[in-house]
Design a protein around this motif. Structure first.
Motif, PDB file in Angstrom:
ATOM      1  N   LYS A  11      38.099 -23.976  -3.030  1.00 46.56           N
ATOM      2  CA  LYS A  11      37.008 -23.407  -2.223  1.00 46.56           C
ATOM      3  C   LYS A  11      36.959 -21.881  -2.368  1.00 46.56           C
ATOM      4  CE  LYS A  11      36.664 -27.025   1.255  1.00 46.56           C
ATOM      5  NZ  LYS A  11      35.342 -27.481   0.874  1.00 46.56           N
ATOM      6  N   LEU A  12      38.130 -21.232  -2.314  1.00 46.38           N
ATOM      7  CA  LEU A  12      38.163 -19.771  -2.449  1.00 46.38           C
ATOM      8  C   LEU A  12      37.669 -19.347  -3.823  1.00 46.38           C
ATOM      9  CD1 LEU A  12      41.549 -18.861  -0.739  1.00 46.38           C
ATOM     10  CD2 LEU A  12      39.241 -18.455   0.140  1.00 46.38           C
ATOM     11  N   ASN A  13      38.130 -20.013  -4.871  1.00 47.84           N
ATOM     12  CA  ASN A  13      37.701 -19.631  -6.215  1.00 47.84           C
ATOM     13  C   ASN A  13      36.232 -19.940  -6.457  1.00 47.84           C
ATOM     14  OD1 ASN A  13      39.994 -18.325  -7.402  1.00 47.84           O
ATOM     15  ND2 ASN A  13      41.032 -20.296  -7.293  1.00 47.84           N
ATOM     16  N   ALA A  14      35.696 -20.959  -5.801  1.00 44.80           N
ATOM     17  CA  ALA A  14      34.260 -21.242  -5.904  1.00 44.80           C
ATOM     18  C   ALA A  14      33.431 -20.119  -5.280  1.00 44.80           C
ATOM     19  CB  ALA A  14      33.931 -22.577  -5.242  1.00 44.80           C
ATOM     20  N   MET A  15      33.980 -19.456  -4.246  1.00 43.00           N
ATOM     21  CA  MET A  15      33.271 -18.353  -3.591  1.00 43.00           C
ATOM     22  C   MET A  15      33.224 -17.101  -4.475  1.00 43.00           C
ATOM     23  SD  MET A  15      34.268 -18.628   0.476  1.00 43.00           S
ATOM     24  CE  MET A  15      35.718 -17.662   0.259  1.00 43.00           C
ATOM     25  N   CYS A  16      33.949 -17.091  -5.576  1.00 45.27           N
ATOM     26  CA  CYS A  16      34.002 -15.930  -6.469  1.00 45.27           C
ATOM     27  C   CYS A  16      32.840 -15.881  -7.458  1.00 45.27           C
ATOM     28  CB  CYS A  16      35.313 -15.939  -7.260  1.00 45.27           C
ATOM     29  SG  CYS A  16      36.794 -15.738  -6.269  1.00 45.27           S
ATOM     30  N   LYS A  17      32.004 -16.882  -7.458  1.00 48.55           N
ATOM     31  CA  LYS A  17      30.929 -16.960  -8.452  1.00 48.55           C
ATOM     32  C   LYS A  17      29.754 -16.057  -8.084  1.00 48.55           C
ATOM     33  CE  LYS A  17      33.195 -20.088 -10.651  1.00 48.55           C
ATOM     34  NZ  LYS A  17      34.189 -19.579 -11.552  1.00 48.55           N
ATOM     35  N   ASN A  18      29.222 -15.365  -9.105  1.00 50.05           N
ATOM     36  CA  ASN A  18      28.007 -14.552  -8.980  1.00 50.05           C
ATOM     37  C   ASN A  18      28.122 -13.418  -7.976  1.00 50.05           C
ATOM     38  OD1 ASN A  18      26.597 -16.185 -10.883  1.00 50.05           O
ATOM     39  ND2 ASN A  18      26.342 -17.717  -9.262  1.00 50.05           N
ATOM     40  N   LEU A  20      30.955  -9.712  -6.865  1.00 50.85           N
ATOM     41  CA  LEU A  20      31.932  -8.733  -7.348  1.00 50.85           C
ATOM     42  C   LEU A  20      33.243  -9.380  -7.765  1.00 50.85           C
ATOM     43  CD1 LEU A  20      32.665  -5.752  -7.839  1.00 50.85           C
ATOM     44  CD2 LEU A  20      33.483  -5.686  -5.472  1.00 50.85           C
ATOM     45  N   LEU A  21      33.670 -10.416  -7.064  1.00 48.66           N
ATOM     46  CA  LEU A  21      34.927 -11.071  -7.405  1.00 48.66           C
ATOM     47  C   LEU A  21      34.885 -11.642  -8.821  1.00 48.66           C
ATOM     48  CD1 LEU A  21      34.709 -11.071  -4.182  1.00 48.66           C
ATOM     49  CD2 LEU A  21      36.552 -12.719  -4.344  1.00 48.66           C
ATOM     50  N   GLU A  22      33.758 -12.220  -9.197  1.00 47.80           N
ATOM     51  CA  GLU A  22      33.618 -12.723 -10.564  1.00 47.80           C
ATOM     52  C   GLU A  22      33.621 -11.568 -11.559  1.00 47.80           C
ATOM     53  OE1 GLU A  22      31.152 -16.195 -12.624  1.00 47.80           O
ATOM     54  OE2 GLU A  22      29.843 -14.624 -11.828  1.00 47.80           O
ATOM     55  N   THR A  23      32.913 -10.495 -11.248  1.00 51.78           N
ATOM     56  CA  THR A  23      32.867  -9.331 -12.127  1.00 51.78           C
ATOM     57  C   THR A  23      34.267  -8.782 -12.387  1.00 51.78           C
ATOM     58  OG1 THR A  23      30.667  -8.752 -11.325  1.00 51.78           O
ATOM     59  CG2 THR A  23      31.923  -6.996 -12.396  1.00 51.78           C
ATOM     60  N   LEU A  24      35.092  -8.723 -11.344  1.00 50.67           N
ATOM     61  CA  LEU A  24      36.454  -8.204 -11.472  1.00 50.67           C
ATOM     62  C   LEU A  24      37.448  -9.269 -11.941  1.00 50.67           C
ATOM     63  CD1 LEU A  24      36.661  -5.962  -8.274  1.00 50.67           C
ATOM     64  CD2 LEU A  24      36.113  -5.285 -10.629  1.00 50.67           C
ATOM     65  N   GLU A  25      36.967 -10.500 -12.109  1.00 48.78           N
ATOM     66  CA  GLU A  25      37.782 -11.635 -12.555  1.00 48.78           C
ATOM     67  C   GLU A  25      38.937 -11.927 -11.596  1.00 48.78           C
ATOM     68  OE1 GLU A  25      38.584 -11.837 -16.837  1.00 48.78           O
ATOM     69  OE2 GLU A  25      37.232 -10.128 -17.072  1.00 48.78           O
ATOM     70  N   ILE A  26      38.669 -11.792 -10.300  1.00 45.12           N
ATOM     71  CA  ILE A  26      39.662 -12.094  -9.276  1.00 45.12           C
ATOM     72  C   ILE A  26      39.805 -13.603  -9.164  1.00 45.12           C
ATOM     73  CG2 ILE A  26      40.136 -11.994  -6.783  1.00 45.12           C
ATOM     74  CD1 ILE A  26      38.776  -9.192  -6.839  1.00 45.12           C
TER      75      ILE A  26
END
Length: 138
Positions: A11-18, A20-26
């Motif tokens: 769930k947390l990693n799904a929230m990283c899409k599209n 800043l988290l995705e941009t920073l590859e968190i």
């Protein structure tokens, strides 16, 4: 925790899409009863012009992992906002990964205080961050 560790991380990693988290590859890598851990690669995308990790990227990692912790530990029926953050950057890094481990120090209904050390792959301290989050009930 309401969900298993595997489900929570998904769930947390799904929230990283599209965002800043995705941009920073968190990427969120672990969750315990009182901590959340995420990692971020140190590449040219997060460098200062002189080739070391930008302090702003470290702060973004810390706020992301602390806010995720507030979301997990304080209920999914809330919106979480970072309202104050302070960081001390103590060591430079040029490549590899940094890991942020958010541990809650104060778990109030409205505000929370987080202690977030950021370390390199050798467990050396890179930055130490204090984050205060605000919980807005929906």
């Amino acid at each position: 925790m309401e969900y298993s560790k595997k489900e929570t991380l998904a769930k947390l990693n799904a929230m990283c899409k599209n965002n800043l988290l995705e941009t920073l590859e968190i990427e969120f890598t672990d969750v315990t009863e009182d901590t959340v851990i995420a990692r971020m690669p140190v590449t040219t995308k997060v460098h200062q012009p002189d080739g070391i990790l930008h302090g702003g990227a470290s702060v973004a990692l810390a706020e992301s992992v602390g806010s995720a912790g507030a979301y997990i530990f304080l209920g999914k029926d809330a919106q979480i906002r970072g309202i104050e953050i302070a960081a001390n950057h103590v060591k430079s890094i040029r490549d590899g990964y940094v890991y942020a481990k958010a541990k809650i120090l104060h778990k109030g209904r409205t505000t929370q205080l987080w202690h977030i050390p950021i370390v390199n792959e050798d467990d050396q301290l890179i930055s130490l961050v204090k984050l205060t989050t605000l919980t807005l009930r929906t």
